[in-house]
Design an enzyme around this catalytic site. Sequence first.
Site, PDB file in Angstrom:
ATOM      1  N   SER A 186     -92.917  26.196  11.480  1.00 48.08           N
ATOM      2  CA  SER A 186     -93.100  24.807  11.524  1.00 48.08           C
ATOM      3  C   SER A 186     -93.401  24.303  12.846  1.00 48.08           C
ATOM      4  O   SER A 186     -93.957  23.095  13.014  1.00 48.08           O
ATOM      5  CB  SER A 186     -91.749  24.105  11.046  1.00 48.08           C
ATOM      6  OG  SER A 186     -90.787  24.306  11.707  1.00 48.08           O
ATOM      7  N   HIS A 214     -91.718  25.009   4.500  1.00 46.89           N
ATOM      8  CA  HIS A 214     -93.005  24.307   4.941  1.00 46.89           C
ATOM      9  C   HIS A 214     -94.058  24.779   3.948  1.00 46.89           C
ATOM     10  O   HIS A 214     -95.193  24.465   4.438  1.00 46.89           O
ATOM     11  CB  HIS A 214     -92.920  24.361   6.167  1.00 46.89           C
ATOM     12  CG  HIS A 214     -92.066  23.672   7.062  1.00 46.89           C
ATOM     13  ND1 HIS A 214     -92.016  22.425   7.331  1.00 46.89           N
ATOM     14  CD2 HIS A 214     -90.704  24.271   7.509  1.00 46.89           C
ATOM     15  CE1 HIS A 214     -91.154  21.865   8.093  1.00 46.89           C
ATOM     16  NE2 HIS A 214     -90.260  23.026   8.158  1.00 46.89           N
ATOM     17  N   LYS A 244     -88.698  18.323   1.820  1.00 45.27           N
ATOM     18  CA  LYS A 244     -89.902  18.089   2.446  1.00 45.27           C
ATOM     19  C   LYS A 244     -91.063  17.560   1.519  1.00 45.27           C
ATOM     20  O   LYS A 244     -90.998  16.443   1.198  1.00 45.27           O
ATOM     21  CB  LYS A 244     -90.329  19.581   3.208  1.00 45.27           C
ATOM     22  CG  LYS A 244     -88.767  19.681   4.156  1.00 45.27           C
ATOM     23  CD  LYS A 244     -89.229  20.871   4.965  1.00 45.27           C
ATOM     24  CE  LYS A 244     -88.157  21.431   5.935  1.00 45.27           C
ATOM     25  NZ  LYS A 244     -87.505  20.557   6.570  1.00 45.27           N
TER      26      LYS A 244
HETATM   27  N1  PMP Z   1     -85.414  26.285   6.653  1.00 44.73           N
HETATM   28  C1  PMP Z   1     -86.673  25.616   7.206  1.00 44.73           C
HETATM   29  C2  PMP Z   1     -87.776  26.684   7.633  1.00 44.73           C
HETATM   30  C3  PMP Z   1     -86.825  24.472   7.660  1.00 44.73           C
HETATM   31  O1  PMP Z   1     -87.639  24.210   8.483  1.00 44.73           O
HETATM   32  C4  PMP Z   1     -85.692  23.503   7.423  1.00 44.73           C
HETATM   33  C5  PMP Z   1     -85.518  21.983   7.829  1.00 44.73           C
HETATM   34  N2  PMP Z   1     -86.167  21.829   8.974  1.00 44.73           N
HETATM   35  C6  PMP Z   1     -84.548  23.924   6.575  1.00 44.73           C
HETATM   36  C7  PMP Z   1     -84.438  25.228   6.281  1.00 44.73           C
HETATM   37  C8  PMP Z   1     -83.505  23.001   6.170  1.00 44.73           C
HETATM   38  O2  PMP Z   1     -83.702  22.141   5.178  1.00 44.73           O
HETATM   39  P1  PMP Z   1     -83.139  20.756   5.004  1.00 44.73           P
HETATM   40  O3  PMP Z   1     -83.807  19.961   5.677  1.00 44.73           O
HETATM   41  O4  PMP Z   1     -83.450  20.619   3.400  1.00 44.73           O
HETATM   42  O5  PMP Z   1     -81.744  21.260   5.025  1.00 44.73           O
END
Ligand code: PMP
Length: 397
Positions: A186, A214, A244
Amino acid sequence: MGSKVLGSFLTENLTELKSKGLYNVIDPLESSNGPVIQIAGKKFINLSSNNYLGLATDQRLIDAATAAIKKYGVGAGAVRTINGTLDLHIELEEKLAAFKHTEAAIAYQSGFNCNMAAISAVMDKEDAILSDELNHASIIDGCRLSKAKIIGFKHSNMADLHSKAKEAKESGLYKKIMVITDGVFSMDGDIALLPEIVEIAEEFDLITYVDDAHGSGVLGKGAGTVKQFGLSDKIDFQIGTLSKALGVVGGYVAGKRDLIDWLKVRSRPFLFSTALPPGDVAACITAINILMNSTDLQNKLWENGNYLKQGLKALGFNIGSSQTPITPCIIGEEKQTQEFSRKLYAEGVYAKAIVFPTVPQGAGRVRNMPTAAHTREMLDQALAIYEKVGKEMGILS
Ligand code: PMP
């Protein structure tokens, strides 16, 4: 009066963070988290959300959530295994499996706790995990929780992964070995080299684990990175978030029936934390239906992403080498990056500075997350502000 030792720990550390400019002040939004947001009475073009498809404010999801709340109430009432499983949860999991082209799926309360849950349900201290050095914090914490030996490999460096997998396998020290990667990273928007990872996994019998937080809704006609590469039957764990592109909240694992059956009896956040609320579950089901029936939102997201990228590049900014709509604008030095983001804010663009230690030192960037909900006018306005601030700060000539 409280603990003295805690008091001095907090004072010392907060003062240090603030003096280094590293204390993050959180802005409360006075509006929904759409393409334009309001903070302290002022409107901003929002380029900081993960609401890739604009579904967080989609009327179809709002209607589905409202109807479910009317029928089921606002809370699931209990942990899934006790009496918190609603027919809606089962419907969501069946939908997720169809969406991901797997035998089954299990939903969790967040993407973060999904990684806490899934890794430690399968891996333990007799095992090893090969983990990309840029993996998300929730993967890092999930790996730690499992007590397996964590072996980092250089970001998307397949020679390094191969030699570390070989060494781990040949050492004979581990019962099981897993390789874990984000599907899309990300901070830079690059895509994991999944076909090569699968090849290495087949050579050394590695368990494969892809967190596609993502990539889902963005790649593979919405189904994600794994589907994009045609590897749906080769990846053991496909992780995703419902927060997301799907616009709501929650996380999931999609995979073989046996794996999901095991997670339902052994993953601790499933066993010990209250289930997703019914309104959210209904909204997620609606979001998946939308994604499975049309690619209009993905097309719009990519169109907007490409437009913003080309615009920033034409102005002369360094936008890195993203392969997805995530658009970093790399400024470099940390203080300058933060100053750049502050000036964008003053002009009406909400795009956050991301600096060391989240990204390497000297690689500070303002990260832009265009969505399907942005209009061309909003993006043009953002580009004009980028140009103005870039020139004012001498970043653009
Ligand atoms: N895995 C990845 C690769 C993420 O980017 C994120 C969120 N930033 C998460 C897990 C966590 O997801 P959530 O916001 O649904 O807890």
